[in-house]
Design an enzyme around this catalytic site. Structure first.
Site, PDB file in Angstrom:
ATOM      1  N   TYR A  33      44.651  50.265  46.097  1.00 20.57           N
ATOM      2  CA  TYR A  33      44.948  50.229  47.526  1.00 20.57           C
ATOM      3  C   TYR A  33      45.527  48.884  47.930  1.00 20.57           C
ATOM      4  CZ  TYR A  33      40.772  47.441  48.796  1.00 20.57           C
ATOM      5  OH  TYR A  33      39.846  46.433  48.936  1.00 20.57           O
ATOM      6  N   ARG A  52      51.984  43.182  44.480  1.00 18.23           N
ATOM      7  CA  ARG A  52      50.631  43.311  43.912  1.00 18.23           C
ATOM      8  C   ARG A  52      50.311  44.774  43.620  1.00 18.23           C
ATOM      9  NH1 ARG A  52      45.779  40.823  47.192  1.00 18.23           N
ATOM     10  NH2 ARG A  52      46.188  42.622  48.495  1.00 18.23           N
ATOM     11  N   ARG A 100      38.554  67.761  35.651  1.00 21.86           N
ATOM     12  CA  ARG A 100      37.737  66.564  35.441  1.00 21.86           C
ATOM     13  C   ARG A 100      37.645  66.217  33.955  1.00 21.86           C
ATOM     14  NH1 ARG A 100      32.610  64.597  34.397  1.00 21.86           N
ATOM     15  NH2 ARG A 100      32.176  62.651  35.506  1.00 21.86           N
ATOM     16  N   LYS A 147      43.487  45.794  42.298  1.00 25.09           N
ATOM     17  CA  LYS A 147      42.889  46.138  43.602  1.00 25.09           C
ATOM     18  C   LYS A 147      42.496  47.620  43.622  1.00 25.09           C
ATOM     19  CE  LYS A 147      43.581  45.050  48.515  1.00 25.09           C
ATOM     20  NZ  LYS A 147      42.284  44.434  48.758  1.00 25.09           N
ATOM     21  N   GLU A 179      34.387  35.038  44.818  1.00 26.78           N
ATOM     22  CA  GLU A 179      35.079  35.280  46.101  1.00 26.78           C
ATOM     23  C   GLU A 179      34.111  35.978  47.046  1.00 26.78           C
ATOM     24  OE1 GLU A 179      38.380  38.048  45.476  1.00 26.78           O
ATOM     25  OE2 GLU A 179      37.258  39.011  43.868  1.00 26.78           O
ATOM     26  N   LEU A 204      40.413  38.750  43.060  1.00 25.08           N
ATOM     27  CA  LEU A 204      41.661  39.366  43.527  1.00 25.08           C
ATOM     28  C   LEU A 204      42.650  38.251  43.871  1.00 25.08           C
ATOM     29  CD1 LEU A 204      42.944  42.152  44.257  1.00 25.08           C
ATOM     30  CD2 LEU A 204      42.549  41.480  46.617  1.00 25.08           C
TER      31      LEU A 204
HETATM   32  N1  PDD Z   1      40.437  42.938  51.047  1.00 23.36           N
HETATM   33  N2  PDD Z   1      39.239  39.449  47.538  1.00 23.36           N
HETATM   34  C1  PDD Z   1      38.824  40.714  47.683  1.00 23.36           C
HETATM   35  C2  PDD Z   1      37.717  41.200  46.827  1.00 23.36           C
HETATM   36  C3  PDD Z   1      39.433  41.554  48.651  1.00 23.36           C
HETATM   37  O1  PDD Z   1      39.015  42.818  48.782  1.00 23.36           O
HETATM   38  C4  PDD Z   1      40.468  41.031  49.466  1.00 23.36           C
HETATM   39  C5  PDD Z   1      41.172  41.866  50.500  1.00 23.36           C
HETATM   40  C6  PDD Z   1      40.858  39.689  49.268  1.00 23.36           C
HETATM   41  C7  PDD Z   1      41.977  39.060  50.075  1.00 23.36           C
HETATM   42  O2  PDD Z   1      43.236  39.546  49.684  1.00 23.36           O
HETATM   43  P1  PDD Z   1      44.452  39.610  50.710  1.00 23.36           P
HETATM   44  O3  PDD Z   1      44.624  38.232  51.242  1.00 23.36           O
HETATM   45  O4  PDD Z   1      45.575  40.057  49.887  1.00 23.36           O
HETATM   46  O5  PDD Z   1      44.063  40.582  51.812  1.00 23.36           O
HETATM   47  C8  PDD Z   1      40.229  38.932  48.293  1.00 23.36           C
HETATM   48  C9  PDD Z   1      41.061  43.855  51.983  1.00 23.36           C
HETATM   49  C10 PDD Z   1      41.549  43.199  53.218  1.00 23.36           C
HETATM   50  C11 PDD Z   1      40.101  45.008  52.250  1.00 23.36           C
HETATM   51  O6  PDD Z   1      39.479  45.432  51.285  1.00 23.36           O
HETATM   52  O7  PDD Z   1      39.996  45.486  53.377  1.00 23.36           O
END
Ligand code: PDD
Length: 284
Positions: A33, A52, A100, A147, A179, A204
């Protein structure tokens, strides 16, 4: 009000937007996503998110049902159809419906879903007050650079934070912060250096992170990409997070310890302003 949602080529009222119970996203979390922020009805850093996404798909050998140009057009159509001014566009691609089986299907028919999110990013109250975070062990899988929609552990982390009266959790592995549950984590040392963990499979590769670090360097700030501990963070001058849905948001408390005077730090505020200005100027 019902949103218009995009599902596999169709724009539908959200009540009618459906995918198969055999979708591998549902059965195996076999999906990736992106969340791209929207300011004034325009997309912030669409190219970064598209790149990405391509990388996540490649790492999982998952085909994309559309080109990145088509994807941009779908994002724009959804913003228009929903009259979205500020918030984000959520996009998900899964390997699609298949009998599945743990092995990937030989001829996958990927599922593509997009919907809009209304979020008050520019006027978020947390940008003024700052966030309280707690630490939790990082018990996610080893490829956090992809992601994927495997978000149960981050959900558990948010719940653990909530139970302790905090806003979010920072995850810790081998003694150092990786993070936040859905954001990248930073501290500012007492001598003004911005510290954030270096890129690897452990985190990420945030699109907001890349932009903010570039802007910090352009503003002659010193950036150190290295791991830091919770103890170092508790003794730092400031802390903050970045993500597409929060931009730069200050952190004022870590595991019950107040940072500095408990108010959002000067550097976090400055970076938020710089980021917001550039995001507005460059949105497409
Ligand atoms: N999340 N680290 C993780 C684990 C994340 O899920 C996200 C983003 C980030 C920041 O990445 P970016 O700057 O590209 O949004 C770092 C999104 C916003 C979400 O899951 O809603």
């Amino acid at each position: 009000m019902s949103r218009i949602v995009y599902v596999n080529g169709a724009y539908l009222p959200e009540e009618e937007a459906k995918v198969s119970v055999f979708d591998r996203g549902f059965l195996f979390a076999d999906g990736v996503y992106e969340v791209t922020s929207v300011l004034n009805g325009k997309l912030v850093d669409f190219d970064g998110h598209a790149k990405r996404l391509e990388r996540s798909l490649t790492e999982l050998e998952m085909p994309s049902p559309v080109t990145m140009d088509e994807l941009l057009q779908i994002h724009r159509d959804l913003i228009d159809r929903n009259g979205l001014v500020e918030g984000g566009v959520y996009l998900q691609i899964t390997r699609g419906a298949a009998p599945r089986d743990f092995a990937y299907p030989a001829d996958p028919k990927p599922t593509l879903v997009l919907f809009t999110l209304e979020i008050n990013i520019s006027g978020s109250p947390k940008a003024e007050t700052g966030l309280k975070v707690v630490s939790i062990p990082d018990e996610r899988w080893g490829r956090r650079d992809i992601k994927t929609v495997q978000l149960l552990y981050p959900s558990m982390g948010k719940m653990a934070a909530k139970a302790q009266g905090a806003d979010d959790a920072w995850m810790v592995e081998d003694g150092a912060v990786t993070e936040g549950t859905s954001n990248n984590a930073y501290i500012v040392t007492k001598d003004g250096k911005i510290v954030t963990r270096q890129l690897s499979h452990a985190i990420l590769h945030g699109i907001t992170r890349a932009a903010v670090l570039r802007m910090a360097e352009e503003a002659q700030m010193i950036v150190e990409e290295r791991p830091f501990t919770i103890e170092e963070a508790q003794n730092a001058a400031e802390a903050f997070i970045t993500s597409a849905t929060t931009f730069v948001t200050p952190v004022v408390e870590i595991d019950g310890v107040t940072l500095g005077d408990g108010k959002p730090g000067r550097i976090a505020k400055r970076l938020r302003e710089i980021y917001m200005d550039e995001a507005r100027a460059k949105a497409v």
